[in-house]
Design a protein around this motif. Structure first.
Motif, PDB file in Angstrom:
ATOM      1  N   VAL B 130      43.510  74.002  19.281  1.00  0.00           N
ATOM      2  CA  VAL B 130      43.820  72.560  20.326  1.00  0.00           C
ATOM      3  C   VAL B 130      42.647  72.096  20.155  1.00  0.00           C
ATOM      4  CG1 VAL B 130      45.128  71.460  22.091  1.00  0.00           C
ATOM      5  CG2 VAL B 130      45.828  73.410  20.924  1.00  0.00           C
ATOM      6  N   ARG B 132      39.053  72.138  19.274  1.00  0.00           N
ATOM      7  CA  ARG B 132      38.932  71.499  18.046  1.00  0.00           C
ATOM      8  C   ARG B 132      39.137  70.641  17.582  1.00  0.00           C
ATOM      9  NH1 ARG B 132      34.156  72.578  16.436  1.00  0.00           N
ATOM     10  NH2 ARG B 132      33.278  73.504  18.484  1.00  0.00           N
ATOM     11  N   GLY B 133      40.711  70.583  17.387  1.00  0.00           N
ATOM     12  CA  GLY B 133      41.451  69.569  16.748  1.00  0.00           C
ATOM     13  C   GLY B 133      41.415  68.542  17.428  1.00  0.00           C
ATOM     14  N   LEU B 134      40.988  68.882  19.263  1.00  0.00           N
ATOM     15  CA  LEU B 134      41.695  67.682  20.090  1.00  0.00           C
ATOM     16  C   LEU B 134      39.906  66.952  20.038  1.00  0.00           C
ATOM     17  CD1 LEU B 134      43.436  66.666  22.201  1.00  0.00           C
ATOM     18  CD2 LEU B 134      41.710  67.410  23.581  1.00  0.00           C
ATOM     19  N   LEU B 136      37.646  66.610  17.429  1.00  0.00           N
ATOM     20  CA  LEU B 136      37.388  65.936  15.856  1.00  0.00           C
ATOM     21  C   LEU B 136      38.682  64.712  16.277  1.00  0.00           C
ATOM     22  CD1 LEU B 136      38.101  69.321  13.687  1.00  0.00           C
ATOM     23  CD2 LEU B 136      36.092  67.898  14.024  1.00  0.00           C
ATOM     24  N   TYR B 137      39.620  65.057  16.771  1.00  0.00           N
ATOM     25  CA  TYR B 137      40.823  63.782  16.447  1.00  0.00           C
ATOM     26  C   TYR B 137      40.081  61.907  17.154  1.00  0.00           C
ATOM     27  CZ  TYR B 137      44.871  61.160  17.439  1.00  0.00           C
ATOM     28  OH  TYR B 137      45.983  60.099  17.032  1.00  0.00           O
ATOM     29  N   GLU B 140      37.116  61.665  15.491  1.00  0.00           N
ATOM     30  CA  GLU B 140      37.363  61.261  14.390  1.00  0.00           C
ATOM     31  C   GLU B 140      36.194  62.078  12.841  1.00  0.00           C
ATOM     32  OE1 GLU B 140      36.501  57.200  15.448  1.00  0.00           O
ATOM     33  OE2 GLU B 140      38.642  56.466  14.297  1.00  0.00           O
ATOM     34  N   THR B 141      35.710  62.559  13.579  1.00  0.00           N
ATOM     35  CA  THR B 141      34.535  63.670  12.638  1.00  0.00           C
ATOM     36  C   THR B 141      33.245  63.350  12.251  1.00  0.00           C
ATOM     37  OG1 THR B 141      35.076  63.174  10.538  1.00  0.00           O
ATOM     38  CG2 THR B 141      36.724  65.372  11.176  1.00  0.00           C
ATOM     39  N   ARG B 142      33.226  62.639  13.521  1.00  0.00           N
ATOM     40  CA  ARG B 142      32.146  61.908  13.745  1.00  0.00           C
ATOM     41  C   ARG B 142      30.848  62.848  14.427  1.00  0.00           C
ATOM     42  NH1 ARG B 142      33.126  55.354  13.577  1.00  0.00           N
ATOM     43  NH2 ARG B 142      30.950  55.624  13.884  1.00  0.00           N
ATOM     44  N   ALA B 143      29.685  62.034  13.845  1.00  0.00           N
ATOM     45  CA  ALA B 143      28.770  62.853  14.653  1.00  0.00           C
ATOM     46  C   ALA B 143      28.728  61.401  15.114  1.00  0.00           C
ATOM     47  CB  ALA B 143      28.355  63.772  14.018  1.00  0.00           C
ATOM     48  N   SER B 235      27.775  67.041  16.327  1.00  0.00           N
ATOM     49  CA  SER B 235      28.319  66.705  15.456  1.00  0.00           C
ATOM     50  C   SER B 235      29.885  68.144  15.742  1.00  0.00           C
ATOM     51  CB  SER B 235      27.821  67.307  14.503  1.00  0.00           C
ATOM     52  OG  SER B 235      26.786  69.015  15.100  1.00  0.00           O
ATOM     53  N   PRO B 236      30.291  67.956  14.234  1.00  0.00           N
ATOM     54  CA  PRO B 236      31.384  68.808  14.156  1.00  0.00           C
ATOM     55  C   PRO B 236      31.900  70.176  14.542  1.00  0.00           C
ATOM     56  CG  PRO B 236      31.657  67.118  12.771  1.00  0.00           C
ATOM     57  CD  PRO B 236      30.366  66.970  13.407  1.00  0.00           C
ATOM     58  N   THR B 237      30.045  70.620  14.311  1.00  0.00           N
ATOM     59  CA  THR B 237      30.883  71.543  14.424  1.00  0.00           C
ATOM     60  C   THR B 237      29.572  72.489  15.533  1.00  0.00           C
ATOM     61  OG1 THR B 237      27.966  71.396  13.579  1.00  0.00           O
ATOM     62  CG2 THR B 237      30.163  72.259  11.545  1.00  0.00           C
TER      63      THR B 237
ATOM     64  N   LEU C  39      33.931  63.572   8.002  1.00  0.00           N
ATOM     65  CA  LEU C  39      33.025  62.293   7.868  1.00  0.00           C
ATOM     66  C   LEU C  39      32.025  62.335   8.997  1.00  0.00           C
ATOM     67  CD1 LEU C  39      36.694  60.245   8.760  1.00  0.00           C
ATOM     68  CD2 LEU C  39      34.756  59.207   6.870  1.00  0.00           C
ATOM     69  N   GLN C  40      30.971  63.306   8.792  1.00  0.00           N
ATOM     70  CA  GLN C  40      30.742  63.673   9.827  1.00  0.00           C
ATOM     71  C   GLN C  40      29.571  63.206   9.673  1.00  0.00           C
ATOM     72  OE1 GLN C  40      29.239  67.856   8.915  1.00  0.00           O
ATOM     73  NE2 GLN C  40      27.867  67.582  10.764  1.00  0.00           N
ATOM     74  N   THR C  41      28.825  62.112   9.183  1.00  0.00           N
ATOM     75  CA  THR C  41      27.439  61.465   9.337  1.00  0.00           C
ATOM     76  C   THR C  41      27.951  60.008   9.052  1.00  0.00           C
ATOM     77  OG1 THR C  41      27.512  61.117   6.416  1.00  0.00           O
ATOM     78  CG2 THR C  41      26.767  62.983   8.244  1.00  0.00           C
ATOM     79  N   VAL C  45      31.522  57.757   6.815  1.00  0.00           N
ATOM     80  CA  VAL C  45      32.210  57.022   8.137  1.00  0.00           C
ATOM     81  C   VAL C  45      31.800  55.346   7.339  1.00  0.00           C
ATOM     82  CG1 VAL C  45      32.755  55.794  10.588  1.00  0.00           C
ATOM     83  CG2 VAL C  45      31.698  57.942  10.201  1.00  0.00           C
ATOM     84  N   ASN C 199      23.999  70.817   9.649  1.00  0.00           N
ATOM     85  CA  ASN C 199      24.233  71.474  10.743  1.00  0.00           C
ATOM     86  C   ASN C 199      22.917  71.136  11.764  1.00  0.00           C
ATOM     87  OD1 ASN C 199      24.419  72.700  13.435  1.00  0.00           O
ATOM     88  ND2 ASN C 199      26.290  73.873  12.417  1.00  0.00           N
ATOM     89  N   GLN C 200      23.701  69.951  12.147  1.00  0.00           N
ATOM     90  CA  GLN C 200      22.216  69.420  13.590  1.00  0.00           C
ATOM     91  C   GLN C 200      21.685  70.632  14.394  1.00  0.00           C
ATOM     92  OE1 GLN C 200      24.759  66.603  15.124  1.00  0.00           O
ATOM     93  NE2 GLN C 200      23.252  64.980  13.942  1.00  0.00           N
ATOM     94  N   GLU C 201      22.759  71.503  14.818  1.00  0.00           N
ATOM     95  CA  GLU C 201      22.098  72.711  15.887  1.00  0.00           C
ATOM     96  C   GLU C 201      21.270  73.434  15.366  1.00  0.00           C
ATOM     97  OE1 GLU C 201      25.921  72.915  16.962  1.00  0.00           O
ATOM     98  OE2 GLU C 201      25.711  71.650  15.911  1.00  0.00           O
TER      99      GLU C 201
ATOM    100  N   PHE D 299      43.396  67.751  12.190  1.00  0.00           N
ATOM    101  CA  PHE D 299      43.540  67.387  13.797  1.00  0.00           C
ATOM    102  C   PHE D 299      44.581  67.332  14.443  1.00  0.00           C
ATOM    103  CE2 PHE D 299      39.756  64.512  11.511  1.00  0.00           C
ATOM    104  CZ  PHE D 299      39.592  65.516  10.743  1.00  0.00           C
ATOM    105  N   MET D 302      46.316  70.109  14.013  1.00  0.00           N
ATOM    106  CA  MET D 302      45.603  71.452  14.590  1.00  0.00           C
ATOM    107  C   MET D 302      46.369  72.014  15.446  1.00  0.00           C
ATOM    108  SD  MET D 302      42.006  72.210  13.295  1.00  0.00           S
ATOM    109  CE  MET D 302      40.615  72.826  14.076  1.00  0.00           C
ATOM    110  N   ILE D 303      46.457  70.634  16.021  1.00  0.00           N
ATOM    111  CA  ILE D 303      46.910  70.452  17.412  1.00  0.00           C
ATOM    112  C   ILE D 303      48.291  71.470  18.161  1.00  0.00           C
ATOM    113  CG2 ILE D 303      47.347  69.862  19.868  1.00  0.00           C
ATOM    114  CD1 ILE D 303      44.704  67.476  19.037  1.00  0.00           C
TER     115      ILE D 303
END
Lengths: 503, 324, 329, 323
Positions: B130, B132-134, B136-137, B140-143, B235-237, C39-41, C45, C199-201, D299, D302-303
């Motif tokens: 939940v 991680r989904g939140l 990312l939501y 919008e998965t943007r860094a 970042s998303p990760t 859409l990471q970067t 986007v 990966n940024q980290e 996402f 996922m939630i």
């Protein structure tokens, strides 16, 4: 009058464990509470200790109604309970155990922290009261049983109790340690603290207490001053009933030796145990809790390892034992703890009963189960044990009564066609009717050629069923009686007095 | 016990310290740059986020629980604080706000665990997803690149010490103080040892469970901020698999998964430093980076195995003691 | 007891409710499905935005899905597009190979598919792909940086941040770097290659440790602009982040052309950046798909030549740089 | 009132999940365009199969009161082993079908081996299942990436990558594989000695041990079975994506555990059925697919899945009478 109980009753489900108990306790008085297992001692003390409430009746403490809803409530009212199984946290220090709920604190920049100095002082004081001189910062896991027991008492004293309940406090103590404990109890008595002392060790009870109360089947059969009792009378009152034809007779045709055990030793548990069992013989093991009887049969069955000695099964020396091999050899083991070690509580009757004998119903490389055969065989045995049930394959065993549960466990073992059936407290917590049926089953089994090794804390039961009774104490065999030598008081005395062998 | 058994027992008890020394010496021998003051400071700074996370985890593990959601909490906190700062909220407003978010996650975990009695594993696995989904939501998965001011906090110094180390020290000292010198801390150990006994002894078990999960959530939020101040971007990760690293650090530091055993100082700190040293050392001696997870995984596996063996031997010793 | 059950009910109700909000009625006209791996970067986007706006300009409806790096999920998402009966598909795949079955699925359903920015493997089915010339753009960027190094009159130690090696673009950029730097072997020595796996980290830790091991690094190239924050953070900690002209300035180059690159160029921290022309790529891809839907024919590959932006051509080229036309977040 | 309604809805019947599933299917069929189409039904089925197979393995482990978090890394490891064998080293083996058989064998063996490592660590060394499989997850997904340097294997034989679209006796091959796995798993659990032993070990290992059940080997086998199931799923995934990838299956853990928990298998061991897991997996896939068709982002899904799993866990506790 400090404590007063009026017509206290307690039921668990349909079973009435306490049937109206009335008694009272004065300041500075020590009451010895004795009775057989299942007589209702623990239930009564749990009521006093706030573990659960009574079903009916009233309790008064210092004239006020006393109805604790938790151990803590009981403690705050001045009733301390020292359980046989200590309520200590071995990963914490002695001092922390003493104050787990009310650490002395001091403010430190507005933060309340444990006041280590005060704790040390207070802890030393409390430990001093029980005669311990060790560092209160020592972890409890580093202590041996005796000081642990004393720490538990010190913890109780910390709450300034008016009544202390001791449940079998000496089982894990040496003679010397027990003596020290008695001195402490006498000191506490002098301070006006009342105590209830529960023990199977009648010698100790007679030495220590002012009055004796005897419970039998949930009733207080007699309460009187100490001087009107001796061990014989106490035992008589405890056992009470005459067991007319309770134990059905058996055709006697004892055969050759089946099992020979010699100098069996498992370090820390049993030492140099030597005995044998013959075909169609019932051998009983008697002794106090912790005497090593259960440990011995666990080794025999292969649940625990032994260090030295030999086991000979039907003339063959056995060097390896484990449950799988034991079952193959024809040895079955009904354990003391029915719920934890005997049953799969969330499964149905069929699955429970067939578990040990599953090998008989399978065939082929994949061990396919012949369900029909399994069901028929289980039905047969369950019928033979006179178990009351509704549906073999849909009813969970957890819905059965204790007696019927035990019969299912017994059926499980009977399905394996055992040559030697080991029974560890087979009738613990079971009503009279079911007990009698189980005795009948044991006799049947023996008449059909099997042997039985039976552990029980009820001497009457052993005397009624067994051909021989062996007494154990502190991991060793201390005496052995043939049927002709059976005499209740002699056996009791041997077991309770911790006398040395009369072999 | 024979002398040999005693030696083994001692080795088992101090396995992490021994391993830590072995790692330090090995890398020191392999590269002269490893044991320099600069690199040691480096290791400390790099490990600050993980250590803080592991401190929170230690509280939970001590009660025989587990919190798999911390990595996701880190991520959500990072995303929200990033968003807030980017839209112009002053950092000093954003920080307390996201700390509250960390606490909220802890509250949700605790609620499901002690009120609805679902096992911690499932609860925190669900909140893991939940969260991680939140995150990312919302992102919008943007860094999200953070403004300079955030990085400045990361590289600023207080009394000559880099900020991450200052925060680390603070959390370390408070955590250690709470665990060792307050009634709550000692009761955490009692609950972890035996919940039923603790209830019998009158320890407020529910309150303690609630508090440890709150602490864990809060630590995750702080850890997130410390990492952000160094990274300068979300970042998303971000925070992915950090929960595993935190559990590993605590367990390496001697905290038992069975509850009731372990400490923050020196335990968890050493555990976290050990993991970070391995990662740092592997880079310094220029090992193929793909092998990092393999080596780290192997080390953790070994330590867990040692923990189990230790637990087994303790159980055995206890049993012998109590029966006779 | 009661509380818990009510709570259960409420929770399930919320679940159902939230499940309904996503419903969207189907519009008339041409619909395409857009699936992005990530859409990471900023780059992705901006690409997504450009594709959307090109669609809107042409009156095309679109459905969007993002799979966050999961090739399997992307496959499922495209299958869902096909279930919904889209007329065309635009996709940014995870890598060159996992896209193959996706293309096949689209082919089986006779739906034209356009691949954005990552070239599929050679044996893939019918598709149209638009890609930047990663190799050449990188090579030119590195060449420009090499000239700077030579002009400085001293020797440099260099570091490159490599992307996810499962990504064909990352490989082209690495190769472009290697071949570009070869001409300057006399002044630039590559001492550190940091795998970042996008990966940024990992990038931050890698750069920090590399700077620890080689404090005299003075030449940095990153395979993607989105790793800038990590690099800058590490440089600052090592006290090596200085503008052009400062004696300790690190020759600094990147790839993508994102807003951060533009602002770094303006602030004179960044020396050069390889730019992919997002608008050109997106527009030509959408046009290609449109003509395929209408039954036309297009080539298999559209190449975006891109360009290098640096301090000297900053003003004239800025208008073509997508990052310069977006606001810095 | 509310309570009695709740009781009816969430009641003790084990068929609740089936009803919910069917109801959900019809609601979605009516309201979501594109859901009730032939193409989408095939989608549902092909998405379901690999997940279901992994979940069945997980059911075995959970029946024995364990948990296997390493299934994702098993999928990844077997995928790269399969990809490697199919594309390179076995190129000399002719004909192609022999090559494929050999490679699939290697994949199954790899899965079984990792399962064996997990099982031995749990059963023999007494390590907690959670920690063991957590570390093996890290270890083997790391190993997969290390062995391949993040590179995928591709150029797999045509007949292998066409497998998902091949039929045998008019049944698509993946469906056939799925049916065979479900069939074997069902048979093993319901008709053999092992099927009786495993739940008894999970419910009460002490009772089981005393009753002559080989507790350790039973546990070890459950992990081996789980590893093999993950390997079979990996075959389907690999064929579908036509690539052996070291990150294959990285994201399926929630779906796997979700399927098992939603089905109603107890986390404490001993209670669970293959058919429950089938229902659970169907529900998860339907949820996923329908939300996806509604245009919801990955996402949000996922939630929602996380929340649904919490709900399912609560329902299970309700069923077991823990409230």
């Amino acid at each position: 009058m400090l404590l007063q109980l009026k017509n206290i009753k307690k039921s668990f489900g349909k079973v009435e464990v306490l049937k109206g108990i009335t008694f009272s306790l004065d300041e500075g008085m020590i009451l010895g509470l004795i009775g057989e297992n299942g007589a209702g001692k623990s239930t009564m003390m749990n009521l006093l200790g706030g573990i659960f409430p009574p079903t009916a009746g009233e309790m008064f403490l210092n004239g006020e109604t006393y109805l604790p809803n938790s151990p803590i409530a009981a403690q705050s009212k001045g009733v301390a309970f020292i359980h046989q199984e200590l309520n200590l946290f071995p990963n914490l220090s002695i001092a922390e155990n003493l104050f787990i709920n009310q650490f002395p604190k001091k403010r430190f920049f507005g933060v309340s922290r444990i006041d280590k100095k005060t704790i040390n002082v207070k802890a030393k004081e409390l430990l001093g009261q029980v005669g311990l001189t060790m560092d209160p910062n020592k972890k409890v896991e580093e202590l041996s049983p005796a000081p642990r027991q004393l720490v538990e008492i010190a913890k109780a004293l910390g709450a300034n109790p008016k009544i202390i309940i001791f449940d079998e406090p000496t089982t894990s103590l040496s003679h010397h340690e027990a003596k020290k404990l008695f001195e402490l109890i006498k000191k506490l008595k002098a301070q006006g603290i009342a105590m209830i002392y529960i023990s199977h060790n009648l010698d100790d009870v007679l030495k220590l207490v002012d009055s004796v109360a005897i419970l039998r089947d949930g009733e207080l059969v007699r309460m009187d001053e100490k001087k009107s009792f001796d061990i014989q009378t106490m035992v008589k009152e405890m056992v009470g009933r005459e067991m007319l034809e309770f134990f059905p007779g058996r055709m006697k045709k004892i055969g050759k030796k089946v099992l020979e055990v010699e100098n069996l030793t498992a370090k820390g548990f049993i030492k140099d145990v030597t005995f044998h069992i013959k075909k169609q013989e019932v051998v009983g093991f008697y002794g106090l809790v912790g005497a090593g009887r259960s440990e011995m049969v666990r080794v025999l069955y292969g649940l625990d390892r032994f260090d030295s000695g030999s086991i000979v099964w039907k003339g063959e020396l056995i060097d390896k034992t484990n449950p799988v091999l034991s079952i193959q050899r024809g040895i079955a083991f009904l354990t003391e703890d029915r719920i934890e070690e005997g049953l799969l509580t969330r499964m149905n009757i069929q699955k429970n009963a067939q578990l040990a004998a599953l090998g008989h119903f399978t065939k082929g490389l994949l061990h396919r189960i012949n369900r029909f055969e399994a069901k028929e065989k289980v039905k047969e045995k369950v019928y033979a044990t006179k178990t009351k049930y509704e549906n073999l394959t849909e009813q969970l065993v957890s819905t059965l009564s204790g007696g019927n549960q035990q019969k299912i466990v017994l059926a499980k073992w009977l399905l394996t066609d055992p040559e030697l059936l080991i029974l560890d407290e087979p009738t613990k917590g079971i009503d009279i009717g079911a007990k009698r049926e189980i005795y009948g089953l044991i006799n049947n089994l023996v008449e059909n050629g099997s042997s039985v090794l039976m552990i029980s804390s009820e001497l009457e039961e052993l005397m009624g069923l067994c051909d021989r009774i062996i007494v154990m104490s502190k991991g060793k065999i201390t005496a052995s009686f043939d049927k002709s030598q059976f005499e209740r008081n002699t056996i009791l005395e041997v077991a309770l007095h911790k006398q040395t062998a009369i072999l | 016990m024979t002398r040999f058994q005693k030696a083994i027992q001692l080795l088992l008890n101090y396995s992490t310290v021994v391993l830590f020394l072995v790692v330090l010496v090995t890398f020191g021998l392999l590269s002269p740059k490893f044991l320099t003051l600069g690199n040691i400071t480096n290791i400390l700074i790099q490990s600050s986020s993980l250590t803080i996370l592991a401190i929170g985890m230690t509280f939970v593990l001590l009660t025989a629980g587990i919190d798999l959601s911390v990595g996701s909490i880190m991520f959500v906190v990072g995303v929200i604080s990033g968003k807030l700062v980017v839209i112009g909220l002053p950092i000093w407003w954003a920080i307390p706000l996201v700390l509250v978010i960390g606490l909220l996650f802890g509250l949700v975990n605790a609620f499901f665990i002690f009120k609805l009695k679902i096992v911690p594993f499932i609860v925190t696995l669900a909140t893991f997803y939940v969260g991680r989904g939140l995150g990312l939501y919302i992102s919008e998965t943007r860094a999200i690149n953070l403004p300079e001011s955030f990085l400045q906090i990361g590289s600023s110094k207080l009394l000559g010490l880099p900020m991450p180390i200052v925060i680390l020290l603070l959390v370390l000292i408070i955590g250690h103080f709470v665990l060792s010198s307050t009634q709550f801390g000692r009761q955490v150990y009692a609950v972890g040892n035996d919940m039923a006994k603790a209830r019998k002894a009158g320890v407020p078990v529910k309150k303690i469970l609630l508090t440890v999960y709150l602490i864990c959530g809060l630590c995750a939020a702080i850890s997130s901020l410390v990492a952000l101040a160094q990274l300068g971007a979300v970042s998303p990760t971000f925070g992915y698999q950090n929960e595993f690293m935190a559990i590993a650090a605590a367990v390496l530091g001697g905290t038992s998964l069975f509850g009731g055993k372990g400490n923050i100082l020196p335990g968890t700190l050493i555990g976290a430093l050990l993991i970070q040293s391995i990662q740092n050392g592997l880079v310094i001696i220029n090992v193929n980076p793909y092998i990092y997870p393999v080596i780290t995984g192997t080390v953790i596996f070994l330590i867990v195995m040692i923990d189990s063996l230790r637990h087994k031997s303790v159980q055995k010793a206890l049993r012998t003691k109590t029966t006779i | 007891m009661k509380m818990k059950k009510i709570f259960l009910m409420v929770l399930s109700f919320i679940c159902l409710l939230s499940a309904n909000t996503g419903c969207r009625p189907k519009k008339k006209g041409v619909t395409i499905g857009i699936s992005f791996e990530t859409l990471q970067t900023e780059y992705w986007v901006a690409s997504m935005a450009a594709i959307k706006s090109e669609c809107e300009r042409n009156g095309i409806n679109y459905i969007v899905a993002v799979s966050n790096g999961d090739a399997n999920r992307q496959f499922e998402q495209v299958n869902n597009f096909i279930s919904q009966g889209v007329d065309g598909i635009v996709i940014t795949p995870k890598d060159a190979h996992t896209i193959v079955p996706i293309i096949k699925a689209a082919n089986r359903a006779s739906i034209p598919i356009g691949i954005y920015n990552r070239l599929p493997a050679d044996h893939a089915g019918e598709h149209v792909a638009v890609v930047a010339d990663n190799y050449e753009i990188t090579k030119s960027t590195v060449r420009y940086m090499g000239e700077l190094a030579r002009a400085s009159g001293r020797k440099h130690k260099a570091m490159i941040l490599i992307g996810d090696l499962g990504d064909i673009n990352a490989i082209y950029r690495r190769d472009g770097f290697n071949d570009g730097i070869k001409e300057f072997e006399d002044v630039v020595e590559v001492v550190s290659r940091i795998p970042t796996e996008w990966n940024q980290e990992k990038a931050l830790a890698g750069v920090t440790n590399a700077l620890q091991a080689n404090p005299d690094i003075s030449f940095i190239f990153t395979s993607s602009d989105f790793l800038f924050p990590s690099i800058i953070s590490a440089l600052k900690n090592a006290d090596k982040y200085h503008p052009i002209g400062h004696e300790n300035h690190v020759i600094f180059g990147g790839f993508d052309g994102d807003p951060m690159a533009y602002s770094l160029l303006k602030e004179q921290y960044l020396d050069a950046d390889g730019v992919q022309d997002v608008f050109y790529e997106c527009n030509s891809l959408v046009q290609a798909i449109l003509s395929l839907i209408e039954g036309g024919k297009v080539g298999r590959k559209i190449v975006d030549p891109g360009f290098v932006i640096h301090q000297k051509n900053l003003n004239e080229k800025a208008t073509d740089m997508w990052g310069a036309n977006l606001q810095t977040p | 009132m509310i309570e009695s309604t709740a009781n009816k809805l969430l009641g003790k019947s084990e068929n609740t999940t089936v009803y919910v599933c069917v109801l959900y299917y019809f609601i979605m069929a009516i309201f979501v365009p594109g859901f009730f189409t032939i193409h989408n039904s095939w989608n549902l089925l092909f998405n379901l199969l690999p997940l279901l197979i992994v979940a069945i393995g997980q059911t075995y482990v959970m029946l024995g009161a364990g948990i296997d978090l390493s299934v994702t890394s098993i999928v990844a490891m077997t995928s790269i082993i399969g990809g490697y064998c199919l594309s390179d080293i076995t190129a000399f083996i002719e004909p192609v079908w022999l090559r494929i058989v050999f490679s699939l064998g290697a994949m199954l063996l790899t899965g079984a081996l990792i399962g064996l490592i997990n099982g031995v660590s749990v059963a023999k060394l007494g390590m907690p299942a959670f920690m063991v499989t957590l570390t093996t997850m890290m270890l083997f997904s790391g190993t997969a990436i290390w062995l391949t340097r993040s590179q995928n294997s591709y150029m797999l034989p045509e007949s292998f990558v066409n497998m998902p679209y091949t039929s045998l006796w008019f049944i698509p091959l993946p469906l056939l594989i799925g049916l065979v796995v479900v069939g074997i798993a069902y048979f093993l659990l319901n008709n053999t000695l092992y099927g009786e032993w495993l739940p008894s070990v999970g419910m009460n290992s002490k009772t089981a041990a005393i009753s002559g059940v080989k507790v350790q080997s039973t546990t070890i086998w459950s992990y081996i079975i789980c590893g093999c199931c993950a390997a079979v799923a990996s075959i389907l995934y690999t064929a579908r994506l036509e690539t052996g990838s070291p990150v294959m299956g990285q994201h399926i853990l929630l779906d796997v555990i979700g399927s098992v928990v939603i089905g109603g298998t107890s986390l404490f061991g001993g209670v669970g059925k293959i058919q429950w897991t089938v229902i659970g997996a169907v529900f998860i896939i339907m949820l996923d697919n329908s939300l996806n068709l509604m245009g919801m982002s990955y996402f949000l899904i996922m939630i929602i899945k996380g929340l649904v799993i919490l709900l399912a866990a609560m329902m299970n506790l309700l069923k077991e009478g823990k409230y």
